[in-house]
Design a protein around this motif. Structure first.
Motif, mmCIF file in Angstrom:
data_model
loop_
_atom_site.group_PDB
_atom_site.id
_atom_site.type_symbol
_atom_site.label_atom_id
_atom_site.label_comp_id
_atom_site.label_asym_id
_atom_site.label_seq_id
_atom_site.Cartn_x
_atom_site.Cartn_y
_atom_site.Cartn_z
ATOM 1 N N HIS A 39 0.827 -1.204 0.000
ATOM 2 C CA HIS A 39 0.000 0.000 0.000
ATOM 3 C C HIS A 39 0.864 1.258 0.000
ATOM 4 O O HIS A 39 2.004 1.242 0.457
ATOM 5 N N VAL A 40 0.277 2.332 -0.477
ATOM 6 C CA VAL A 40 0.860 3.664 -0.358
ATOM 7 C C VAL A 40 -0.255 4.604 0.083
ATOM 8 O O VAL A 40 -1.363 4.562 -0.472
ATOM 9 N N PHE A 41 -0.008 5.421 1.114
ATOM 10 C CA PHE A 41 -0.988 6.431 1.512
ATOM 11 C C PHE A 41 -0.281 7.752 1.743
ATOM 12 O O PHE A 41 0.938 7.807 1.923
ATOM 13 N N ASN A 42 -1.057 8.847 1.730
ATOM 14 C CA ASN A 42 -0.456 10.173 1.868
ATOM 15 C C ASN A 42 -0.482 10.648 3.313
ATOM 16 O O ASN A 42 -0.912 9.931 4.215
ATOM 17 N N VAL A 60 -3.485 5.919 -1.573
ATOM 18 C CA VAL A 60 -3.058 6.274 -2.921
ATOM 19 C C VAL A 60 -2.996 5.024 -3.789
ATOM 20 O O VAL A 60 -3.298 5.049 -4.979
ATOM 21 N N TYR A 61 -2.603 3.919 -3.159
ATOM 22 C CA TYR A 61 -2.440 2.673 -3.912
ATOM 23 C C TYR A 61 -2.599 1.487 -2.975
ATOM 24 O O TYR A 61 -2.173 1.524 -1.819
ATOM 25 N N ALA A 62 -3.218 0.422 -3.487
ATOM 26 C CA ALA A 62 -3.311 -0.845 -2.753
ATOM 27 C C ALA A 62 -3.189 -1.983 -3.755
ATOM 28 O O ALA A 62 -4.032 -2.131 -4.641
ATOM 29 N N ILE A 69 -5.534 0.927 8.732
ATOM 30 C CA ILE A 69 -4.117 0.687 9.023
ATOM 31 C C ILE A 69 -3.310 1.975 8.905
ATOM 32 O O ILE A 69 -2.470 2.293 9.754
ATOM 33 N N SER A 70 -3.579 2.744 7.853
ATOM 34 C CA SER A 70 -2.840 3.995 7.676
ATOM 35 C C SER A 70 -3.139 4.959 8.815
ATOM 36 O O SER A 70 -2.260 5.693 9.270
ATOM 37 N N GLY A 71 -4.380 4.943 9.292
ATOM 38 C CA GLY A 71 -4.738 5.792 10.430
ATOM 39 C C GLY A 71 -4.012 5.393 11.689
ATOM 40 O O GLY A 71 -3.549 6.249 12.463
ATOM 41 N N ASP A 74 5.846 13.155 1.861
ATOM 42 C CA ASP A 74 4.506 13.132 2.446
ATOM 43 C C ASP A 74 3.778 11.822 2.184
ATOM 44 O O ASP A 74 2.561 11.729 2.410
ATOM 45 N N PHE A 75 4.504 10.821 1.727
ATOM 46 C CA PHE A 75 3.868 9.543 1.402
ATOM 47 C C PHE A 75 4.514 8.408 2.200
ATOM 48 O O PHE A 75 5.705 8.453 2.528
ATOM 49 N N VAL A 76 3.709 7.400 2.503
ATOM 50 C CA VAL A 76 4.179 6.247 3.261
ATOM 51 C C VAL A 76 3.774 4.973 2.529
ATOM 52 O O VAL A 76 2.616 4.827 2.107
#
Length: 363
Positions: free
Chosen positions: A242-245, A251-253, A267-269, A305-307
């Motif tokens: 995954h990628v999230f901002n 952003v991507y899964a 999960i990102s939260g 700014d992305f993880v």
């Protein structure tokens, strides 16, 4: 000159070089330390065989000094190959590579062998008229260290392949079995042939261990083509990437499994909340690199700014590095298919299925 030994060396060298070409063509694009360690292993074997080849050519009375130089080079190259074999297996089966007792033990044997190889009273060469060859003579302690590292490296490699059988599909198990046989031939059968030569000093088996090493290594190389990158390097169970901002929005899964019941937004939260909490607690910005979820683990890597994060079982150095490679190449303007290409390039599990927003589980 021992013609049979010369043939053994030339054939072995040709086989190992072929395996190097195979690895570079089929595996090098992963840009993984596991691939690099395997290549170091192969180049170490090339140095070992080539040095033996030179010794065979110059093996005449009066050339002892030159033969000693190449004998030492051969030993150093073979020991580098053994260390590379241990590190290769560690990268694919553990969270950490160097910080382990097995690696410390291997380097102890390596250091001891190298130190004694350059000690005149421990390691030397003499001309053997029966073999018509300048042979190496070494103290029994050197033999124990040298043989110990070879056997230990072989054991670690066979253990890794045995572990791999738990992660591959049923049809790939025969590929792993083929590789296990290859590793046994390369490390253990070679040791048996060398021991027979050392005891009986039969000219016909002088340097025959080079051939068995080449055969065993080529079997591993064939297995790499036969089974693909998944068989060789897929030593963890990766469920998704995954990628999230910075706002925690996906952003991507990319999914590697058919069924998926984890909400990546949640999960990102959690990851963002942990980072914020840690920042307030210790007074500086931090971000978790791994979150242990009992049966699963989340490995995270931040870029601007992305993880990016990986949801997996049995996290390893290999998984961490693949994620780092993806995030290094990631650009915010990339589309879903472009990110998928990055994931497919660096993770040895094939092409992931892009998770659409409609796939996200509802509350």
């Amino acid at each position: 000159m021992n013609i049979l030994s010369l043939v053994y060396c030339i054939v072995s060298l040709a086989v190992i070089i072929s395996v190097v070409v195979i690895v570079i063509i089929k595996q090098f694009e992963l840009a993984s330390s596991a691939v690099y360690y395997f290549l170091i292993l192969l180049f170490g074997l090339i140095g070992w065989i080539a040095s033996n080849l030179v010794q065979i050519v110059i093996s005449k009375p009066g050339n002892e000094s030159i033969a000693l130089i190449f004998s030492r080079i051969a030993t150093v190259c073979s020991m580098i190959a053994m260390i590379a074999a241990v590190l290769f297996a560690r990268v694919l089966s553990a969270r950490r590579t160097l910080n382990s007792k097995s690696v410390a033990f291997a380097f102890t044997l390596f250091g001891g062998t190298i130190a004694m190889t350059f000690a005149k009273d421990v390691y030397n060469v003499i001309y053997n008229s029966h073999l018509d060859f300048i042979v190496t003579e070494a103290h029994i302690v050197w033999v124990i260290f040298d043989a110990g590292l070879v056997l230990f490296a072989g054991t670690i490699m066979v253990y890794y392949f045995g572990r791999q059988r738990k992660f591959v599909e049923e049809q790939q198990k025969k590929v792993i079995n083929f590789m296990i046989i290859g590793a046994f031939i390369a490390f253990f059968l070679s040791g048996i042939f060398y021991a027979i030569y050392a005891v009986a000093q039969v000219p016909a088996i002088l340097h025959l261990e080079l051939v068995t090493v080449a055969i065993g290594t080529s079997m591993v190389g064939i297995g790499m083509i036969w089974g693909g990158k998944r068989t060789m390097y897929g030593s963890s169970r990766v469920l998704s990437v995954h990628v999230f901002n910075a706002n925690g929005l996906s952003v991507y899964a990319g999914l590697f499994i058919a069924e998926y019941d984890v909400d990546e937004h949640l999960i990102s939260g959690v990851a963002t909340a942990i980072a914020n909490f840690a920042g307030h607690l210790i007074g500086k910005d931090v971000f978790p690199r791994e979150i242990d979820l009992e049966n699963y683990s989340l490995m995270l890597e931040k870029k601007g700014d992305f993880v990016g994060f990986v949801n997996c079982e049995f996290p390893t150095v290999q998984v961490r590095q693949a994620l780092c490679n993806v995030m290094d190449d990631f650009e915010p303007q990339m589309g879903q298919e472009e990110i998928t290409e990055l994931v497919e390039k660096y993770f040895p599990y094939g092409k992931p299925r892009i998770m659409e927003f409609d796939d996200v589980p509802e509350d």
